[in-house]
Design a protein around this motif. Structure first.
Motif, PDB file in Angstrom:
ATOM      1  N   MET A 138       0.753  -1.192  -0.037  1.00 23.92           N
ATOM      2  CA  MET A 138      -0.130  -0.132   0.063  1.00 23.92           C
ATOM      3  C   MET A 138       1.037   1.367   0.142  1.00 23.92           C
ATOM      4  SD  MET A 138      -2.855  -1.160  -0.262  1.00 23.92           S
ATOM      5  CE  MET A 138      -3.687   0.469  -0.512  1.00 23.92           C
ATOM      6  N   ASN A 139       2.083   1.305  -0.013  1.00 20.30           N
ATOM      7  CA  ASN A 139       3.059   2.155  -0.034  1.00 20.30           C
ATOM      8  C   ASN A 139       2.843   3.023  -1.294  1.00 20.30           C
ATOM      9  OD1 ASN A 139       5.161   4.001   0.753  1.00 20.30           O
ATOM     10  ND2 ASN A 139       6.609   2.815  -0.536  1.00 20.30           N
ATOM     11  N   GLY A 140       2.725   4.246  -1.011  1.00 19.57           N
ATOM     12  CA  GLY A 140       2.341   5.141  -2.227  1.00 19.57           C
ATOM     13  C   GLY A 140       0.952   5.532  -2.431  1.00 19.57           C
ATOM     14  N   PHE A 141       0.097   4.451  -2.037  1.00 20.10           N
ATOM     15  CA  PHE A 141      -1.427   4.649  -2.203  1.00 20.10           C
ATOM     16  C   PHE A 141      -2.081   5.342  -0.974  1.00 20.10           C
ATOM     17  CE2 PHE A 141      -0.258   1.173  -5.229  1.00 20.10           C
ATOM     18  CZ  PHE A 141      -1.126   1.425  -6.328  1.00 20.10           C
ATOM     19  N   ILE A 142      -1.490   4.817   0.241  1.00 19.71           N
ATOM     20  CA  ILE A 142      -1.911   5.249   1.509  1.00 19.71           C
ATOM     21  C   ILE A 142      -1.096   4.712   2.475  1.00 19.71           C
ATOM     22  CG2 ILE A 142      -3.329   2.981   1.975  1.00 19.71           C
ATOM     23  CD1 ILE A 142      -5.683   4.687   2.873  1.00 19.71           C
ATOM     24  N   LYS A 143      -1.055   5.569   3.767  1.00 20.22           N
ATOM     25  CA  LYS A 143      -0.451   5.290   4.626  1.00 20.22           C
ATOM     26  C   LYS A 143      -1.116   4.372   5.619  1.00 20.22           C
ATOM     27  CE  LYS A 143       2.799   7.373   8.334  1.00 20.22           C
ATOM     28  NZ  LYS A 143       3.080   8.364   9.080  1.00 20.22           N
ATOM     29  N   VAL A 144      -0.357   3.096   6.217  1.00 18.79           N
ATOM     30  CA  VAL A 144      -0.894   2.264   6.996  1.00 18.79           C
ATOM     31  C   VAL A 144      -0.140   1.995   7.975  1.00 18.79           C
ATOM     32  CG1 VAL A 144      -1.736  -0.115   7.415  1.00 18.79           C
ATOM     33  CG2 VAL A 144      -1.931   0.955   5.275  1.00 18.79           C
ATOM     34  N   VAL A 145      -0.556   2.149   9.543  1.00 22.64           N
ATOM     35  CA  VAL A 145       0.375   1.857  10.655  1.00 22.64           C
ATOM     36  C   VAL A 145      -0.155   0.710  11.456  1.00 22.64           C
ATOM     37  CG1 VAL A 145       0.738   4.383  10.732  1.00 22.64           C
ATOM     38  CG2 VAL A 145      -1.017   3.523  11.797  1.00 22.64           C
ATOM     39  N   LYS A 146       0.855   0.311  12.117  1.00 20.79           N
ATOM     40  CA  LYS A 146       0.486  -0.972  12.924  1.00 20.79           C
ATOM     41  C   LYS A 146      -0.007  -0.382  14.382  1.00 20.79           C
ATOM     42  CE  LYS A 146       3.910  -4.168  11.285  1.00 20.79           C
ATOM     43  NZ  LYS A 146       4.965  -5.156  11.612  1.00 20.79           N
ATOM     44  N   GLU A 147       0.775   0.658  14.621  1.00 17.99           N
ATOM     45  CA  GLU A 147       0.495   1.135  16.146  1.00 17.99           C
ATOM     46  C   GLU A 147       0.086   2.710  15.841  1.00 17.99           C
ATOM     47  OE1 GLU A 147       3.870   0.461  18.433  1.00 17.99           O
ATOM     48  OE2 GLU A 147       3.332  -1.797  18.464  1.00 17.99           O
ATOM     49  N   LEU A 148      -0.598   3.364  16.878  1.00 17.85           N
ATOM     50  CA  LEU A 148      -0.831   4.465  17.027  1.00 17.85           C
ATOM     51  C   LEU A 148       0.200   5.252  17.775  1.00 17.85           C
ATOM     52  CD1 LEU A 148      -4.733   4.055  17.645  1.00 17.85           C
ATOM     53  CD2 LEU A 148      -3.851   5.197  15.778  1.00 17.85           C
ATOM     54  N   PRO A 149       0.153   6.807  17.506  1.00 15.30           N
ATOM     55  CA  PRO A 149       1.090   7.406  18.292  1.00 15.30           C
ATOM     56  C   PRO A 149       0.494   7.402  19.790  1.00 15.30           C
ATOM     57  CG  PRO A 149       0.234   8.723  16.482  1.00 15.30           C
ATOM     58  CD  PRO A 149      -0.572   7.498  16.528  1.00 15.30           C
ATOM     59  N   PRO A 150       1.349   7.607  20.725  1.00 16.34           N
ATOM     60  CA  PRO A 150       1.045   7.563  22.233  1.00 16.34           C
ATOM     61  C   PRO A 150      -0.046   8.318  22.598  1.00 16.34           C
ATOM     62  CG  PRO A 150       3.277   7.777  22.062  1.00 16.34           C
ATOM     63  CD  PRO A 150       2.957   7.822  20.492  1.00 16.34           C
ATOM     64  N   GLU A 151      -0.106   9.659  22.053  1.00 19.21           N
ATOM     65  CA  GLU A 151      -1.359  10.442  22.514  1.00 19.21           C
ATOM     66  C   GLU A 151      -2.631  10.073  22.194  1.00 19.21           C
ATOM     67  OE1 GLU A 151       0.612  12.191  18.709  1.00 19.21           O
ATOM     68  OE2 GLU A 151       1.079  11.297  20.558  1.00 19.21           O
ATOM     69  N   ILE A 152      -2.564   9.098  21.277  1.00 19.77           N
ATOM     70  CA  ILE A 152      -3.913   8.661  20.614  1.00 19.77           C
ATOM     71  C   ILE A 152      -4.185   7.261  21.170  1.00 19.77           C
ATOM     72  CG2 ILE A 152      -5.308   8.195  18.558  1.00 19.77           C
ATOM     73  CD1 ILE A 152      -4.051  10.482  17.115  1.00 19.77           C
ATOM     74  N   ALA A 153      -3.191   6.486  21.362  1.00 21.14           N
ATOM     75  CA  ALA A 153      -3.340   4.959  21.407  1.00 21.14           C
ATOM     76  C   ALA A 153      -4.061   4.598  22.692  1.00 21.14           C
ATOM     77  CB  ALA A 153      -1.794   4.473  21.614  1.00 21.14           C
ATOM     78  N   SER A 154      -4.233   5.448  23.574  1.00 23.02           N
ATOM     79  CA  SER A 154      -4.850   5.199  24.848  1.00 23.02           C
ATOM     80  C   SER A 154      -6.222   5.369  24.657  1.00 23.02           C
ATOM     81  CB  SER A 154      -4.370   5.985  26.231  1.00 23.02           C
ATOM     82  OG  SER A 154      -4.478   7.309  25.725  1.00 23.02           O
ATOM     83  N   LYS A 155      -6.875   6.062  23.717  1.00 28.21           N
ATOM     84  CA  LYS A 155      -8.008   6.375  23.460  1.00 28.21           C
ATOM     85  C   LYS A 155      -9.050   5.235  22.841  1.00 28.21           C
ATOM     86  CE  LYS A 155      -7.066  11.295  23.388  1.00 28.21           C
ATOM     87  NZ  LYS A 155      -7.123  12.537  22.636  1.00 28.21           N
ATOM     88  N   GLU A 156     -10.101   5.209  22.876  1.00 26.09           N
ATOM     89  CA  GLU A 156     -10.830   4.550  21.767  1.00 26.09           C
ATOM     90  C   GLU A 156     -11.537   5.303  20.777  1.00 26.09           C
ATOM     91  OE1 GLU A 156     -12.220   1.289  21.681  1.00 26.09           O
ATOM     92  OE2 GLU A 156     -10.431   0.779  22.983  1.00 26.09           O
TER      93      GLU A 156
END
Length: 440
Positions: A138-156
């Motif tokens: 998906m590189n170049g089409f859209i960015k995909v992440v395995k993990e969220l940044p710390p400031e967001i990861a704790s939120k639903e």
């Protein structure tokens, strides 16, 4: 005196023969008489795969070879796609979710495969698909992440309702404001969204995500490859749908089923009862009723599929009336017959479905008795791979012909013509979003 005694006897004989003929014609199996089923070459034709096609569906060049629009330097936020149902329904939702994320200039979080007791399921996205390969493709089409940044990861994530509604559902109008406000949202794509409204860069992302970026995990692909190797070649993969829950949900009435099948359907249906009378006839003629294995067998023979064909049965648990198929087509293979007991029992619904999917997209030919999520995905991937021996059996044609009283060889000929027309024109062979029609 002799003449008088013969007349009553002759009359009784005529009446008896008439009644006997009526019973034979009206019996459930009269459509599939032994004469009809006794020969592959009854119609004097080669099998349907030998017919020359006029149309093929191939991946469109605009997404395979097109120049991608550069991704914006900043994302509008993060989207997680929540997928429900069976494997192929969840895959369909993921495909749509990829296109939506690109449409909204969002970063895609690895999708959530919802645990569903109904599907005997507990495996997630990473249990079925190769995560690193997905991100790479998906590189170049859209960015995909395995993990969220710390400031967001704790939120639903903020849940955005995209459920079915009247009219067309517009993601830019209805979802983008929530994404900009909350920066992390979850959605389940709405089927009412028209993809033809997508700009090409969003369509290209959807197509890439659906057909080029999803690969089974190495361990699952190894098991699927072993299963494929174990099937005698060449073979036909048959996706046969006649499970109790599906039949109950269809609300179709069947005669001549085994008592065990009738009981299973009643238990699965609960308060849902079959349609009766004129409504039942109309419903069936609209092609809403699943084909029984016996009906499927008859159509396969009408298409001159030899009875010694090796058939891999791509089907879930609880398939009913299977003897209607195996009593004629005797070379039938299943996951449970080819895999060791330990391997098979340790698998959940998604991993079992993944095996069927893998085998079906690599089979010499594929026939489906339904047009569900798996069938659409398999047909599209087979077209993507250049495999065109793919066919969907027509429930509507079968119901229409039998309602007209067509029987035996005449029914076979009618079914042959209906299905050959579909095969020649490539109808139903691929999803139109990412595939283009090629005249041969």
């Amino acid at each position: 005196m002799v003449v008088l005694s013969v007349k009553p006897l002759f009359s009784i004989l005529v009446v008896s023969l008439t009644l006997l003929l009526a019973v034979v014609l009206l019996s459930p199996r009269s459509l599939f008489s032994q004469t009809s089923l006794s020969s592959n070459s009854l119609l004097g034709k080669s099998d349907i795969w030998s017919v020359r096609r006029m149309v093929e569906w191939r991946p469109c060049k605009w997404w395979l070879q097109g120049h991608l629009s550069a991704l914006p330097s900043e994302s509008n936020g993060y989207i997680r796609v929540d997928c429900y149902g069976g494997l192929n329904q969840m895959r369909r939702d993921l495909c749509d979710g990829v296109g939506i994320a690109r449409l909204l200039n969002a970063t895609l979080v690895l999708p959530k495969f919802e645990v569903a007791a109904y599907w005997n399921e507990s495996s997630g996205f990473a249990d079925v698909f190769d995560v690193d390969y997905f991100i790479q493709q998906m590189n170049g089409f859209i960015k995909v992440v395995k993990e969220l940044p710390p400031e967001i990861a704790s939120k639903e994530p903020f849940r955005v309702d995209c459920s079915k509604r009247k009219g067309q559902f517009d993601y830019i109008e209805s979802v983008l404001p929530s994404l900009l406000e909350h920066h992390y949202i979850s959605i389940t794509p709405a089927m009412s969204q028209r993809r033809d409204r997508y700009p090409l860069y969003a369509k290209a992302s959807l197509c890439q995500g659906c057909y080029n970026a999803l690969r089974l995990t190495r361990s699952l692909e190894k098991k699927a490859s072993e299963l494929l190797e174990a099937i005698p070649k060449p073979f036909l993969s048959l996706h046969l749908r006649f499970e109790p829950d599906m039949v109950a949900y269809s609300q179709c009435e069947y005669s001549g089923l085994l008592p065990t099948s009738v009981k299973a359907i009643e238990e699965a249906g609960g308060d849902r009862k079959p349609w009766t009378g004129e409504l039942a006839r109309v419903w069936r003629k609209r092609g809403k009723c699943p084909l029984t294995p016996n009906e499927t067998t008859f159509i396969l023979q009408a298409l001159s599929i030899p009875i010694n064909t090796n058939i891999y049965l791509a089907a879930g648990d609880g398939l009913m009336e299977i003897e209607g198929l195996t009593s004629v087509y005797t070379n039938v293979f299943t996951k449970s017959s080819l895999l060791s007991g330990e391997d098979f029992t340790s698998m959940h619904g998604n991993t079992k479905a993944a095996l069927d999917y893998y085998v079906s997209i690599n089979s010499d030919s594929y026939v489906a008795t339904y047009f569900g999520n798996m069938d659409k995905m398999v047909a599209a991937m087979r077209a993507f791979k250049g495999l065109y021996k793919t066919l969907f059996l027509s429930r509507r044609a079968f119901a229409e012909f039998t309602s007209q009283g067509i029987r035996g060889k005449d029914l076979m000929l009618a079914l042959w013509k209906a299905h050959v027309d579909d095969y020649v024109m490539g109808r139903g062979s691929a999803l139109p979003d990412c595939f283009c029609e090629f005249k041969l």
